[in-house]
Enzyme design. Structure first.
Site, PDB file in Angstrom:
ATOM      1  N   GLY B  74      38.843  40.767  36.736  1.00  0.00           N
ATOM      2  CA  GLY B  74      37.431  40.935  37.039  1.00  0.00           C
ATOM      3  C   GLY B  74      37.102  42.338  37.533  1.00  0.00           C
ATOM      4  CB  THR B  75      38.920  44.662  39.784  1.00  0.00           C
ATOM      5  OG1 THR B  75      38.878  43.794  40.920  1.00  0.00           O
ATOM      6  CG2 THR B  75      38.786  46.101  40.253  1.00  0.00           C
ATOM      7  CG  ASN B 154      32.716  37.789  46.642  1.00  0.00           C
ATOM      8  OD1 ASN B 154      31.601  38.286  46.537  1.00  0.00           O
ATOM      9  ND2 ASN B 154      33.693  38.380  47.302  1.00  0.00           N
ATOM     10  CD  GLN B 182      34.262  33.955  43.442  1.00  0.00           C
ATOM     11  OE1 GLN B 182      34.404  32.733  43.428  1.00  0.00           O
ATOM     12  NE2 GLN B 182      35.224  34.765  43.873  1.00  0.00           N
ATOM     13  CB  SER B 202      38.318  36.867  37.132  1.00  0.00           C
ATOM     14  OG  SER B 202      39.620  36.701  37.648  1.00  0.00           O
ATOM     15  CG  HIS B 204      42.847  35.108  39.648  1.00  0.00           C
ATOM     16  ND1 HIS B 204      42.847  34.907  41.003  1.00  0.00           N
ATOM     17  CD2 HIS B 204      42.168  36.247  39.438  1.00  0.00           C
ATOM     18  CE1 HIS B 204      42.198  35.898  41.591  1.00  0.00           C
ATOM     19  NE2 HIS B 204      41.775  36.721  40.661  1.00  0.00           N
ATOM     20  CB  THR B 240      50.569  46.422  24.004  1.00  0.00           C
ATOM     21  OG1 THR B 240      50.966  47.505  23.182  1.00  0.00           O
ATOM     22  CG2 THR B 240      51.099  45.110  23.423  1.00  0.00           C
ATOM     23  CB  CYS B 327      41.152  40.866  61.629  1.00  0.00           C
ATOM     24  SG  CYS B 327      41.345  41.668  63.207  1.00  0.00           S
TER      25      CYS B 327
END
Lengths: 125, 403
Positions: B74-75, B154, B182, B202, B204, B240, B327
């Site tokens: 996706g990126t 997301n 998403q 994407s 995954h 490829t 964090c």
């Protein structure tokens, strides 16, 4: 990403809470950055006889707070005052690099608590 | 040893690969190992598998197979969409419109374009995380060449008014890209209904493998490549092809299309989780729109505690989730999405995202609702911010009201 010692102090933090009539209190951080640590001490004959902490923050913030209370308890003020954030991190078998600055402030809070005690004692005496 | 129950509630981060997908990939790795560019039978077998996957992915979003360009995820699809179209249209104009709550794959592409002579307008969102169409209208310029607004956010799962924006873009003759990473597989996604020219996907996130995605490029849309060195993917993405990944993506896309109605069932679990959290945890608020929300997303802020400490505690109970705290965001600031929605730093630090998937059960939700209140209580008792029974008197609240 955290060492076993960090997880131990996070899961079973030592000396959590407040002290009634503390002799000194130190607070560092602010809620905007996501970390606040407050340490309160009782002092008798120049020795830290009791110490408690309260912390708002991540796992590292809680573990370092817990560790610093354990390191300082029973120490003289001079001994406790030279504990550094680096010492605390080492005692926890290290912290992830990104936690060294933002969440490793517990020794600073302890120092402020000692200074607070000394200032008050100075005023009284 | 006592075995802790495991509840995975982080499907917006990634999903497990489905057995049928893994099987298809195994065949691709062992039997269809040829290079699709080769003329021999091995190459032809791989090429056939590649084109089948392209059809499966195209079908999922109502596109033509020739409009699908496979990428590394996706990126890369977002990078190619935004930078590729901006560069191809730079003589027409220099202005791009996006939103302030996009994924960093999009925002960082826009920052790169700003450094290279383009101007970008970042639309604000309302307190529910929705882009307002009137803000978009006001931002339009003569030299606007591209609008890019994500279909579903997301973090908070908010569904944006993509059809409406698509119509405006079409009327004005401006290219329109949406990041559908998403949304696809969770709600209907059709490139013609949405009136988009480019759309990122994407694998995954839909029970396919990591490291593979796609960019839908409407026929006739000019996109400059970002990779160089071959004619693959109609010269838009040389190199490829990742055949096992692409084959897995194809299978996952097919299953996502067939199973789409089942996703609706997750709304029941989602609402049970949201209602349960709001009921059992005081000073807890829902982030994002309650109605315009994908069936899988729950995002709450739990006051007076910090997200990473919460995640660690939940993990000890076998519950996997994520947070928008600083964090966990890897920076000093909490989630840019929550901040853009006007949620103050302190409350954003205590955000908790739980995203459901096809394997979650009602039992999972009951387990979370049983375990979470005690975890929250423990952390709050440690927190110097949890100073009083009445939250209204707290310092934090006062600070937040000023935002």
């Amino acid at each position: 990403m955290y060492s076993e010692k960090v997880m131990d102090h996070f899961t079973n933090p030592r000396n959590v809470g407040d002290l009634e009539n503390p002799d000194g209190v130190g607070e560092v951080g602010n809620p905007t950055c996501g970390d606040i640590m407050r340490i309160a001490i009782k002092v008798e004959d120049n020795i830290i006889t009791d110490i408690k902490f309260k912390t708002f923050g991540c796992g590292a913030a809680i573990a370092t707070s817990s560790m610093v209370t354990e390191m300082a308890k029973g120490k003289t003020l001079e001994e406790a005052r030279v504990i550094t954030n680096k010492n605390v991190a080492e005692a926890l078998d290290g912290l992830p690099p990104n936690k060294m600055h933002c969440s490793n402030l517990a020794a600073d809070a302890l120092k402020l608590a000692i200074d607070d005690y000394l200032a008050k004692a100075g005023q009284v005496g | 040893m006592n075995t802790v129950k495991k509840v995975y509630l982080d499907h917006s981060a990634t999903t497990p690969i489905r057995a049928e997908v893994a099987q298809a990939m195994m065949v691709a790795m062992t039997e269809q190992f040829g290079n699709p560019s080769s003329v021999h039978s091995f190459g032809r077998a791989a090429k056939k598998a590649l084109e089948e996957a392209r059809e499966q992915v195209a079908q999922l979003i109502g596109a033509q197979p020739g409009e699908i360009v496979f990428t590394s995820g996706g990126t890369e699809a977002d990078n190619l969409a935004v930078i590729g179209t901006a560069m191809a249209n730079r003589k027409k104009g220099k202005h791009i419109i996006t939103s302030s709550i996009e994924h960093h794959a999009l925002l960082d592409s826009c920052k790169w374009l700003e450094k290279n002579g383009f101007e970008v307008t970042y639309l604000p969102v309302d307190s529910n995380g929705l882009v307002r169409v009137e803000d978009l209208m006001a931002a339009l310029r003569e030299d606007t060449i591209l609008i890019s607004i994500m279909h579903v956010n997301n973090e908070v799962g908010t569904i944006q008014p993509i059809e409406e924006i698509g119509k405006i873009a079409r009327d004005k003759g401006i290219l329109f890209h949406t990041d559908a990473v998403q949304s696809v597989g969770k709600i209907p996604v059709d490139v013609n209904e949405l009136q988009v020219d480019l759309l990122s996907l994407s694998a995954h996130k839909i029970y396919g493998p990591k490291g593979v995605g796609a960019l839908y490029i409407r026929k006739g849309t000019r996109v400059e490549p970002r990779n160089f060195g071959g004619g693959q993917e109609r010269k838009r993405r040389p190199g490829t092809e990742n055949i096992p990944g692409i084959v897995g993506f194809g299978k996952a896309a097919e299953l996502a299309r067939i199973n789409l109605p089942e996703e609706q069932k997750l709304i029941i679990l989602r609402d049970k989780l949201i209602d349960g959290l709001l009921e059992r945890i005081p000073d807890c608020q829902l982030n994002g729109d309650r109605e315009k929300r994908i069936p899988t997303n729950v995002n709450v802020s739990i006051r007076f505690l910090e997200g990473e400490a919460l995640l660690l505690s939940m993990d000890l109970k076998g519950i996997a989730a994520s947070s928008g705290s600083a964090c966990t965001s890897g920076s000093l600031d909490p989630s840019h999405v929550l901040l853009a929605m006007g949620i103050c730093h302190e409350i954003a630090h205590g955000s908790l995202r739980m995203t459901l998937g096809r394997d979650n059960t009602e039992e999972d939700i009951d387990y979370v609702l049983d375990e979470l209140p005690a975890i929250v209580e423990r952390l709050r008792n440690m927190s110097p911010l949890y100073c009083c029974e009445k939250a209204a008197q707290c310092e934090v609240k006062e600070m937040c009201q000023n935002v």
